[in-house]
Write a protein that holds these residues in place. Structure first.
Motif, PDB file in Angstrom:
ATOM      1  N   ARG A  71      33.058  33.450  36.187  1.00  0.00           N
ATOM      2  CA  ARG A  71      33.598  34.016  37.426  1.00  0.00           C
ATOM      3  C   ARG A  71      35.089  33.747  37.525  1.00  0.00           C
ATOM      4  O   ARG A  71      35.874  34.634  37.870  1.00  0.00           O
ATOM      5  N   ASP A  72      35.499  32.514  37.215  1.00  0.00           N
ATOM      6  CA  ASP A  72      36.923  32.169  37.269  1.00  0.00           C
ATOM      7  C   ASP A  72      37.726  32.982  36.260  1.00  0.00           C
ATOM      8  O   ASP A  72      38.827  33.446  36.561  1.00  0.00           O
ATOM      9  N   ASN A  73      37.173  33.174  35.080  1.00  0.00           N
ATOM     10  CA  ASN A  73      37.849  33.944  34.033  1.00  0.00           C
ATOM     11  C   ASN A  73      38.025  35.399  34.470  1.00  0.00           C
ATOM     12  O   ASN A  73      39.108  35.979  34.303  1.00  0.00           O
ATOM     13  N   VAL A  74      36.982  35.993  35.022  1.00  0.00           N
ATOM     14  CA  VAL A  74      37.071  37.387  35.484  1.00  0.00           C
ATOM     15  C   VAL A  74      38.084  37.508  36.617  1.00  0.00           C
ATOM     16  O   VAL A  74      38.871  38.453  36.661  1.00  0.00           O
ATOM     17  N   THR A  75      38.090  36.532  37.512  1.00  0.00           N
ATOM     18  CA  THR A  75      39.045  36.545  38.619  1.00  0.00           C
ATOM     19  C   THR A  75      40.476  36.472  38.095  1.00  0.00           C
ATOM     20  O   THR A  75      41.359  37.200  38.564  1.00  0.00           O
ATOM     21  N   GLN A  76      40.714  35.598  37.110  1.00  0.00           N
ATOM     22  CA  GLN A  76      42.048  35.492  36.526  1.00  0.00           C
ATOM     23  C   GLN A  76      42.458  36.800  35.854  1.00  0.00           C
ATOM     24  O   GLN A  76      43.611  37.240  35.994  1.00  0.00           O
ATOM     25  N   GLN A  77      41.531  37.427  35.139  1.00  0.00           N
ATOM     26  CA  GLN A  77      41.839  38.691  34.469  1.00  0.00           C
ATOM     27  C   GLN A  77      42.137  39.794  35.488  1.00  0.00           C
ATOM     28  O   GLN A  77      43.054  40.594  35.298  1.00  0.00           O
ATOM     29  N   ALA A  78      41.368  39.833  36.569  1.00  0.00           N
ATOM     30  CA  ALA A  78      41.602  40.840  37.606  1.00  0.00           C
ATOM     31  C   ALA A  78      42.956  40.611  38.278  1.00  0.00           C
ATOM     32  O   ALA A  78      43.688  41.571  38.559  1.00  0.00           O
ATOM     33  N   ASP A  79      43.294  39.352  38.514  1.00  0.00           N
ATOM     34  CA  ASP A  79      44.601  39.042  39.107  1.00  0.00           C
ATOM     35  C   ASP A  79      45.737  39.449  38.172  1.00  0.00           C
ATOM     36  O   ASP A  79      46.759  39.993  38.619  1.00  0.00           O
ATOM     37  N   ALA A  80      45.571  39.193  36.878  1.00  0.00           N
ATOM     38  CA  ALA A  80      46.595  39.576  35.903  1.00  0.00           C
ATOM     39  C   ALA A  80      46.761  41.096  35.875  1.00  0.00           C
ATOM     40  O   ALA A  80      47.885  41.608  35.820  1.00  0.00           O
ATOM     41  N   CYS A  81      45.654  41.809  35.922  1.00  0.00           N
ATOM     42  CA  CYS A  81      45.702  43.281  35.930  1.00  0.00           C
ATOM     43  C   CYS A  81      46.395  43.773  37.200  1.00  0.00           C
ATOM     44  O   CYS A  81      47.230  44.678  37.150  1.00  0.00           O
ATOM     45  N   ASP A  82      46.065  43.168  38.326  1.00  0.00           N
ATOM     46  CA  ASP A  82      46.679  43.546  39.595  1.00  0.00           C
ATOM     47  C   ASP A  82      48.189  43.309  39.568  1.00  0.00           C
ATOM     48  O   ASP A  82      48.973  44.161  40.004  1.00  0.00           O
ATOM     49  N   ARG A  83      48.603  42.163  39.034  1.00  0.00           N
ATOM     50  CA  ARG A  83      50.041  41.872  38.917  1.00  0.00           C
ATOM     51  C   ARG A  83      50.727  42.897  38.023  1.00  0.00           C
ATOM     52  O   ARG A  83      51.824  43.367  38.323  1.00  0.00           O
ATOM     53  N   TYR A  84      50.078  43.257  36.903  1.00  0.00           N
ATOM     54  CA  TYR A  84      50.679  44.227  35.980  1.00  0.00           C
ATOM     55  C   TYR A  84      50.867  45.570  36.683  1.00  0.00           C
ATOM     56  O   TYR A  84      51.923  46.201  36.557  1.00  0.00           O
ATOM     57  N   VAL A  85      49.856  46.004  37.419  1.00  0.00           N
ATOM     58  CA  VAL A  85      49.947  47.296  38.106  1.00  0.00           C
ATOM     59  C   VAL A  85      51.061  47.266  39.148  1.00  0.00           C
ATOM     60  O   VAL A  85      51.825  48.228  39.275  1.00  0.00           O
ATOM     61  N   HIS A  86      51.181  46.154  39.864  1.00  0.00           N
ATOM     62  CA  HIS A  86      52.244  46.065  40.865  1.00  0.00           C
ATOM     63  C   HIS A  86      53.636  45.956  40.227  1.00  0.00           C
ATOM     64  O   HIS A  86      54.611  46.480  40.766  1.00  0.00           O
ATOM     65  N   ASP A  87      53.705  45.297  39.080  1.00  0.00           N
ATOM     66  CA  ASP A  87      54.997  45.156  38.405  1.00  0.00           C
ATOM     67  C   ASP A  87      55.400  46.421  37.652  1.00  0.00           C
ATOM     68  O   ASP A  87      56.582  46.682  37.446  1.00  0.00           O
ATOM     69  N   ASN A  88      54.446  47.212  37.224  1.00  0.00           N
ATOM     70  CA  ASN A  88      54.707  48.416  36.417  1.00  0.00           C
ATOM     71  C   ASN A  88      53.918  49.610  36.964  1.00  0.00           C
ATOM     72  O   ASN A  88      53.015  50.136  36.299  1.00  0.00           O
ATOM     73  N   PRO A  89      54.250  50.097  38.158  1.00  0.00           N
ATOM     74  CA  PRO A  89      53.441  51.167  38.754  1.00  0.00           C
ATOM     75  C   PRO A  89      53.466  52.475  37.959  1.00  0.00           C
ATOM     76  O   PRO A  89      52.424  53.123  37.804  1.00  0.00           O
ATOM     77  N   TRP A  90      54.623  52.848  37.432  1.00  0.00           N
ATOM     78  CA  TRP A  90      54.696  54.131  36.718  1.00  0.00           C
ATOM     79  C   TRP A  90      53.962  54.058  35.383  1.00  0.00           C
ATOM     80  O   TRP A  90      53.315  55.038  34.974  1.00  0.00           O
ATOM     81  N   THR A  91      54.043  52.955  34.727  1.00  0.00           N
ATOM     82  CA  THR A  91      53.288  52.790  33.478  1.00  0.00           C
ATOM     83  C   THR A  91      51.795  52.860  33.770  1.00  0.00           C
ATOM     84  O   THR A  91      51.033  53.491  33.031  1.00  0.00           O
ATOM     85  N   SER A  92      51.378  52.230  34.848  1.00  0.00           N
ATOM     86  CA  SER A  92      49.956  52.237  35.227  1.00  0.00           C
ATOM     87  C   SER A  92      49.491  53.655  35.549  1.00  0.00           C
ATOM     88  O   SER A  92      48.387  54.058  35.158  1.00  0.00           O
ATOM     89  N   ILE A  93      50.317  54.422  36.241  1.00  0.00           N
ATOM     90  CA  ILE A  93      49.973  55.813  36.550  1.00  0.00           C
ATOM     91  C   ILE A  93      49.862  56.619  35.257  1.00  0.00           C
ATOM     92  O   ILE A  93      48.942  57.424  35.082  1.00  0.00           O
ATOM     93  N   GLY A  94      50.784  56.390  34.338  1.00  0.00           N
ATOM     94  CA  GLY A  94      50.742  57.101  33.051  1.00  0.00           C
ATOM     95  C   GLY A  94      49.484  56.757  32.255  1.00  0.00           C
ATOM     96  O   GLY A  94      48.845  57.635  31.676  1.00  0.00           O
TER      97      GLY A  94
END
Length: 110
Positions: A71-94
Motif C-alpha cells: 500500500r505504501d509503495n503504491v501510494t508513493q508511486q501515485a504521488d510521484a505520478c501526480d507530481r510529474y503531471v503537475h510539473d509537466n502538464p503539456w507532456t502529460s497531455i501529449g
C-alpha cells in the motif's frame, strides 16, 4: 529495492520453515496414531495445534506487513505520478493523446 528483495527472501524462507515444522508435526501425529497409544496421540495433537496456531499467527502478521508495504509503495508511486503531471502538464497531455490514438487504432482494426 534490494532491501525489499531481501525481506521477501527472508519471508519466503520463514514460510518454508514454518511449513516444514507443521508438516513434521503432522507426520509425527499420523505415525503416532498407528501405535494407537492414547497419551502419545494427545501430546502430539497438542503440539500440532500449537504449531498450527503459531504458524497461522506468523502468516497473518507477515500478510499484514506485506499489505502495508505494498500500500505504501503504491501510494508513493501515485504521488510521484501526480507530481510529474503537475510539473509537466503539456507532456502529460501529449502522452495521454498518444495513448488514446494507439488505443483508437487498435480498436478500429477489429
Amino acid at each position: 529495492m534490494a532491501s525489499q528483495h531481501s525481506r521477501t527472501s527472508e519471508s519466503t524462507q520463514q514460510l518454508k520453515e514454518d511449513l516444514q515444522h507443521l508438516t513434521q508435526t503432522i507426520e509425527e501425529l499420523v505415525n503416532a496414531t498407528a501405535d494407537d497409544s492414547r497419551s502419545n496421540i494427545k501430546e502430539l495433537r497438542d503440539r500440532a495445534e500449537k504449531r498450527l496456531k503459531d504458524t497461522r499467527e506468523r502468516l497473518e502478521a507477515r500478510g499484514e506487513r506485506l499489505y502495508g508495504e505494498a500500500r505504501d509503495n503504491v501510494t508513493q508511486q501515485a504521488d510521484a505520478c501526480d507530481r510529474y503531471v503537475h510539473d509537466n502538464p503539456w507532456t502529460s497531455i501529449g502522452i495521454g493523446a498518444a495513448v488514446g490514438v494507439v488505443v483508437g487504432m487498435l480498436i478500429g482494426r477489429r
